[in-house]
Design a protein around this motif. Structure first.
Motif, mmCIF file in Angstrom:
data_model
loop_
_atom_site.group_PDB
_atom_site.id
_atom_site.type_symbol
_atom_site.label_atom_id
_atom_site.label_comp_id
_atom_site.label_asym_id
_atom_site.label_seq_id
_atom_site.Cartn_x
_atom_site.Cartn_y
_atom_site.Cartn_z
ATOM 1 N N LYS A 1 9.757 5.584 13.014
ATOM 2 C CA LYS A 1 8.557 5.621 12.177
ATOM 3 C C LYS A 1 7.332 6.112 12.943
ATOM 4 O O LYS A 1 6.319 6.475 12.339
ATOM 5 C CB LYS A 1 8.290 4.247 11.576
ATOM 6 N N ARG A 2 7.425 6.143 14.273
ATOM 7 C CA ARG A 2 6.310 6.615 15.086
ATOM 8 C C ARG A 2 6.509 8.053 15.567
ATOM 9 O O ARG A 2 5.649 8.594 16.265
ATOM 10 C CB ARG A 2 6.129 5.696 16.303
ATOM 11 N N SER A 3 7.619 8.666 15.212
ATOM 12 C CA SER A 3 7.924 10.006 15.722
ATOM 13 C C SER A 3 6.885 11.040 15.301
ATOM 14 O O SER A 3 6.449 11.863 16.110
ATOM 15 C CB SER A 3 9.320 10.450 15.273
ATOM 16 N N VAL A 4 6.485 11.005 14.024
ATOM 17 C CA VAL A 4 5.523 11.997 13.533
ATOM 18 C C VAL A 4 4.172 11.820 14.228
ATOM 19 O O VAL A 4 3.543 12.800 14.661
ATOM 20 C CB VAL A 4 5.359 11.889 12.006
ATOM 21 N N THR A 5 3.742 10.563 14.373
ATOM 22 C CA THR A 5 2.465 10.300 15.055
ATOM 23 C C THR A 5 2.501 10.788 16.495
ATOM 24 O O THR A 5 1.557 11.409 16.988
ATOM 25 C CB THR A 5 2.159 8.799 15.021
ATOM 26 N N LYS A 6 3.615 10.515 17.178
ATOM 27 C CA LYS A 6 3.755 10.959 18.569
ATOM 28 C C LYS A 6 3.788 12.487 18.660
ATOM 29 O O LYS A 6 3.208 13.074 19.568
ATOM 30 C CB LYS A 6 5.031 10.378 19.181
ATOM 31 N N ALA A 7 4.480 13.123 17.710
ATOM 32 C CA ALA A 7 4.551 14.582 17.719
ATOM 33 C C ALA A 7 3.162 15.189 17.512
ATOM 34 O O ALA A 7 2.806 16.186 18.155
ATOM 35 C CB ALA A 7 5.512 15.074 16.641
ATOM 36 N N LEU A 8 2.376 14.601 16.617
ATOM 37 C CA LEU A 8 1.013 15.087 16.382
ATOM 38 C C LEU A 8 0.142 14.885 17.619
ATOM 39 O O LEU A 8 -0.693 15.739 17.952
ATOM 40 C CB LEU A 8 0.393 14.380 15.178
ATOM 41 N N LEU A 9 0.349 13.769 18.309
ATOM 42 C CA LEU A 9 -0.376 13.535 19.559
ATOM 43 C C LEU A 9 0.001 14.590 20.586
ATOM 44 O O LEU A 9 -0.861 15.165 21.261
ATOM 45 C CB LEU A 9 -0.060 12.138 20.098
ATOM 46 N N GLY A 10 1.315 14.864 20.704
ATOM 47 C CA GLY A 10 1.765 15.899 21.625
ATOM 48 C C GLY A 10 1.207 17.269 21.262
ATOM 49 O O GLY A 10 0.817 18.045 22.144
ATOM 50 N N PHE A 11 1.159 17.562 19.959
ATOM 51 C CA PHE A 11 0.617 18.842 19.492
ATOM 52 C C PHE A 11 -0.842 18.987 19.909
ATOM 53 O O PHE A 11 -1.267 20.050 20.386
ATOM 54 C CB PHE A 11 0.746 18.925 17.977
ATOM 55 N N SER A 12 -1.600 17.899 19.756
ATOM 56 C CA SER A 12 -3.016 17.920 20.155
ATOM 57 C C SER A 12 -3.148 18.127 21.658
ATOM 58 O O SER A 12 -4.022 18.878 22.114
ATOM 59 C CB SER A 12 -3.698 16.616 19.744
ATOM 60 N N LEU A 13 -2.270 17.482 22.434
ATOM 61 C CA LEU A 13 -2.289 17.658 23.883
ATOM 62 C C LEU A 13 -1.960 19.097 24.265
ATOM 63 O O LEU A 13 -2.574 19.675 25.160
ATOM 64 C CB LEU A 13 -1.293 16.701 24.540
ATOM 65 N N GLY A 14 -0.972 19.674 23.574
ATOM 66 C CA GLY A 14 -0.592 21.057 23.857
ATOM 67 C C GLY A 14 -1.740 22.019 23.600
ATOM 68 O O GLY A 14 -2.016 22.918 24.408
ATOM 69 N N LEU A 15 -2.425 21.827 22.466
ATOM 70 C CA LEU A 15 -3.578 22.673 22.156
ATOM 71 C C LEU A 15 -4.700 22.467 23.173
ATOM 72 O O LEU A 15 -5.382 23.418 23.568
ATOM 73 C CB LEU A 15 -4.097 22.358 20.754
ATOM 74 N N SER A 16 -4.884 21.213 23.605
ATOM 75 C CA SER A 16 -5.947 20.913 24.572
ATOM 76 C C SER A 16 -5.668 21.569 25.920
ATOM 77 O O SER A 16 -6.578 22.117 26.557
ATOM 78 C CB SER A 16 -6.080 19.393 24.751
ATOM 79 N N ILE A 17 -4.412 21.511 26.353
ATOM 80 C CA ILE A 17 -4.046 22.135 27.627
ATOM 81 C C ILE A 17 -4.236 23.645 27.543
ATOM 82 O O ILE A 17 -4.757 24.279 28.473
ATOM 83 C CB ILE A 17 -2.595 21.783 28.005
ATOM 84 N N LEU A 18 -3.808 24.225 26.419
ATOM 85 C CA LEU A 18 -3.980 25.667 26.232
ATOM 86 C C LEU A 18 -5.467 26.023 26.183
ATOM 87 O O LEU A 18 -5.891 27.028 26.763
ATOM 88 C CB LEU A 18 -3.275 26.096 24.941
ATOM 89 N N GLY A 19 -6.257 25.175 25.510
ATOM 90 C CA GLY A 19 -7.697 25.411 25.446
ATOM 91 C C GLY A 19 -8.343 25.355 26.810
ATOM 92 O O GLY A 19 -9.208 26.177 27.143
ATOM 93 N N ALA A 20 -7.913 24.390 27.639
ATOM 94 C CA ALA A 20 -8.453 24.286 28.996
ATOM 95 C C ALA A 20 -8.105 25.528 29.805
ATOM 96 O O ALA A 20 -8.926 26.030 30.579
ATOM 97 C CB ALA A 20 -7.897 23.031 29.673
ATOM 98 N N GLY A 72 11.371 9.812 24.959
ATOM 99 C CA GLY A 72 11.689 10.421 23.677
ATOM 100 C C GLY A 72 11.284 11.883 23.655
ATOM 101 O O GLY A 72 10.662 12.390 24.600
ATOM 102 N N LEU A 73 11.602 12.559 22.561
ATOM 103 C CA LEU A 73 11.316 13.983 22.454
ATOM 104 C C LEU A 73 10.171 14.312 21.514
ATOM 105 O O LEU A 73 9.775 15.472 21.409
ATOM 106 C CB LEU A 73 12.572 14.723 21.971
ATOM 107 N N ALA A 74 9.615 13.320 20.836
ATOM 108 C CA ALA A 74 8.557 13.599 19.859
ATOM 109 C C ALA A 74 7.330 14.215 20.528
ATOM 110 O O ALA A 74 6.823 15.259 20.093
ATOM 111 C CB ALA A 74 8.182 12.320 19.115
#
Length: 277
Positions: free
Chosen positions: A81-100, A201-203
């Motif tokens: 039930k937390r997979s989608v939330t974790k994936a969205l967190l990871g997505f935000s981190l990915g965009l942040s790293i790319l932005g940096a 996990g992989l999310a």
């Protein structure tokens, strides 16, 4: 799935053989997906390839964990039930790293990011889905069953390096040079793998991977027109490339260290919990 470095030589060989077979079959899926994608009227082609290969990698994961008498949770591939939330967190981190990375390129190098008018929100949605599917495939194929099984038998760093080398080889076979494969996907594999180990996990790795790729697309660096495009003055191309590489290694290195620290904290907590019982 707890680490067990006291396995017999035969158990280690068996694990290595099964991991090699798993990765080979995942690669077969990629080879087969190309011709199939050409027969499907999907735009972009990455959408059809991502769908086929991610489903194939997940099916292989199910088969191999059953073969080893494990569960999907043991290799980080269980949906919770937390997979989608974790994936969205990871997505935000990915965009942040790319932005940096993009900011560092603009500050330290002769790169100017200029807006374009060719991309649309519709294209963003389609490419986001495509890159999420491709991230699912690559994380399942490399940082799910293979990484967790190798970690159990050989230790985390051996598993990380071996998986990264295979990741490099796959990109080399895809047409990328050895140097670019090592410094690009190779380093990226260490980040995504460390995220998988740290979060069990992989999310988050899937979201992280997809966020980085869609950010790359947005900057026009995926062979398609995004929302921005980098402009480099004539004669400054080599400098811009060197700065971009240094910035990439910097942001990826920071991410790897951050997830490694999280991994150590989680591991130490698990050890204390086991000792108390």
């Amino acid at each position: 799935m707890r680490s067990n470095l006291n396995e017999s030589p035969w158990q280690c060989v068996r694990t290595a053989g099964r991991v090699a077979l798993f990765m080979f079959l995942c690669a077969v899926g990629v080879v087969v997906a190309g011709p199939i994608a050409k027969q499907i009227p999907a735009d972009p082609a990455e959408l059809a390839i991502g769908l086929f290969t991610s489903v194939w990698a997940f099916a292989l994961t199910i088969a191999f964990v059953r073969w080893d008498r494990l569960s999907l949770a043991d290799v980080g591939a269980a949906f919770t039930k937390r997979s989608v939330t974790k994936a969205l967190l990871g997505f935000s981190l990915g965009l942040s790293i790319l932005g940096a990375w993009a900011v560092l390129c603009a500050i330290a190098g002769p790169v100017t990011w200029q807006g374009t008018k060719d991309a649309s929100l519709g294209a963003l949605g389609v490419f986001t889905l495509a890159y999420v599917l491709l991230a699912c495939r690559e994380e399942l194929a490399f940082h799910g069953y293979p990484l967790r099984r190798l970690d159990r038998s050989f230790g985390m760093w051996f598993a990380q390096i071996l998986v990264a080398l295979v990741f490099v080889a796959e990109h080399r076979l895809g047409g990328m040079s050895w140097e670019r494969s090592l410094l690009g996907p190779g380093v990226g594999s260490l980040l995504f793998g460390m995220a998988a180990m740290a979060t069990r996990g992989l999310a988050i790795p899937i979201g992280l991977h997809a966020g980085w790729n869609i950010g790359h697309w947005s900057l026009g660096l995926k062979g398609n027109t995004g929302f921005w495009q980098g402009a480099v003055p004539a004669g400054k191309e080599d400098l811009a490339e060197n700065v971009a590489l240094l910035a990439y290694l910097t942001v990826m290195g920071i991410g790897i260290v951050a997830f490694w620290l999280r991994y150590r904290t989680t591991r130490d907590s698990e050890k204390k919990s086991q000792a108390s019982h």
